[in-house]
Scaffold this active site. Structure first.
Site, PDB file in Angstrom:
ATOM      1  N   CYS A 123       5.908  20.933  14.402  1.00 10.18           N
ATOM      2  CA  CYS A 123       4.802  21.512  14.979  1.00 10.18           C
ATOM      3  C   CYS A 123       4.686  21.751  16.326  1.00 10.18           C
ATOM      4  O   CYS A 123       4.229  22.653  17.262  1.00 10.18           O
ATOM      5  CB  CYS A 123       4.100  19.859  15.250  1.00 10.18           C
ATOM      6  N   HIS A 124       6.142  21.191  17.100  1.00 11.87           N
ATOM      7  CA  HIS A 124       5.944  21.481  18.412  1.00 11.87           C
ATOM      8  C   HIS A 124       7.611  21.642  19.621  1.00 11.87           C
ATOM      9  O   HIS A 124       7.217  22.175  20.326  1.00 11.87           O
ATOM     10  CB  HIS A 124       5.372  20.280  19.262  1.00 11.87           C
ATOM     11  N   GLY A 125       8.234  21.526  18.383  1.00 13.95           N
ATOM     12  CA  GLY A 125       9.608  22.545  18.433  1.00 13.95           C
ATOM     13  C   GLY A 125      10.422  21.267  19.306  1.00 13.95           C
ATOM     14  O   GLY A 125      10.867  21.428  19.829  1.00 13.95           O
ATOM     15  N   PRO A 146       9.292  18.951  23.253  1.00 10.15           N
ATOM     16  CA  PRO A 146       9.059  18.320  24.467  1.00 10.15           C
ATOM     17  C   PRO A 146       8.548  17.140  24.453  1.00 10.15           C
ATOM     18  O   PRO A 146       8.051  15.886  24.962  1.00 10.15           O
ATOM     19  CB  PRO A 146       7.440  19.128  24.274  1.00 10.15           C
TER      20      PRO A 146
END
Length: 279
Positions: A243-245, A258
């Site tokens: 989703c956000h790495g 993140p």
């Protein structure tokens, strides 16, 4: 026509001394009234005589009649008078009274000890009953707000470790969340132990996150926004959140991306050599 006059003592007065007293007057009937020639016949009065013995009267109970008495109070009118019964006795409530209060000559201060003991006993009994009832009510309401039996049944999960091959990660559902159980290889264990702790974003050694080196137990919830990472993927061979790495290693520690924290390690214990209980 003149009538003899008497004084208050019953003696007849002489005519020369009557002038100082009031004289009787006659009543004049108006001519317009029709006076009947038939006079009303009044019934005779019944007088009960009370005999005297010396200067005192005898008992009224022996003199007055003890049956119904008819009294005439006007022409052709009568009044029925009933005398009270003399055979009714005053009720006795001694059977309902305390023994200490039956004696009318005994002072109230002499019976206070007995009454106080009864009062203290009654107050203590009611107080104990109230405390016991309050405790049961509070316990009932607290137990009603606790988790139900079906929820408590899902509070723990038992996993057979023999079904998980080495080098694989299996996902289970526990308390509505994904649970990752990874059977690590010897190379993965050595690689994670060799990582410098000071280089990590959330510094934590591999030994602090496991109970047995070959078994890793973490929640499959990304610490960034709650996504579910993919096992056996990413730049560090652990878990990857597409989703956000966010990249996690084989110890569940954040290495890139993140996410601010490592994957959470739940409470678990080994019930047997090949049985793991989470929760």
């Amino acid at each position: 026509m003149s009538f003899p006059r008497f004084n208050l003592k019953g003696k007849m007065l002489k005519p020369s001394t009557v002038s100082g007293y009031f004289r009787a007057t006659s009543q004049v009937v108006s001519n317009q009234l029709n006076v009947s020639n038939n006079a009303a016949i009044l019934p005779k009065k019944k007088v009960a005589h009370i005999p005297f013995q010396g200067t005192s009267a005898l008992s009224l109970a022996k003199t007055l009649p003890n049956a119904n008495l008819s009294v005439s109070c006007g022409p052709a009118a009568s009044l029925q008078v009933r005398w009270a019964h003399t055979d009714i006795t005053v009720p006795n409530f001694d059977n309902y009274r305390r023994n200490s209060t039956k004696d009318p000559t005994r002072k109230a201060s002499e019976t206070e000890d007995t009454r106080k003991n009864f009062t203290y006993l009654l107050a203590g009994g009611l107080g104990a009953a109230s405390v016991y009832g309050t405790k049961n009510i509070v316990t009932y309401f607290i137990s009603s707000m606790s988790a139900s039996a079906d929820v408590l049944a899902l509070a723990k999960i038992e996993v057979k470790l023999g079904d998980i091959p080495e080098g694989k990660s299996v996902t289970f559902k526990w308390r509505g969340k994904p649970l990752f159980i990874r059977h690590r290889t010897a190379d993965e264990i050595a690689a994670e132990r060799a990582v410098p702790v000071e280089s990590l974003r959330d510094p934590q050694h591999d030994n602090d996150r496991i109970q047995k080196p070959e078994w890793l137990v973490v929640l499959g919830v990304c610490t960034h926004l709650g996504c579910v990472p993919i096992a056996n993927s990413g730049d560090f061979g652990g878990y990857y959140c597409p989703c956000h790495g966010s990249h996690y290693d084989a110890s569940g520690r954040i290495r890139k991306g993140p996410a601010p924290l490592n994957l959470e390690v739940p409470y678990y214990e080994f019930a047997a050599e090949d049985t793991l209980v989470v929760g």
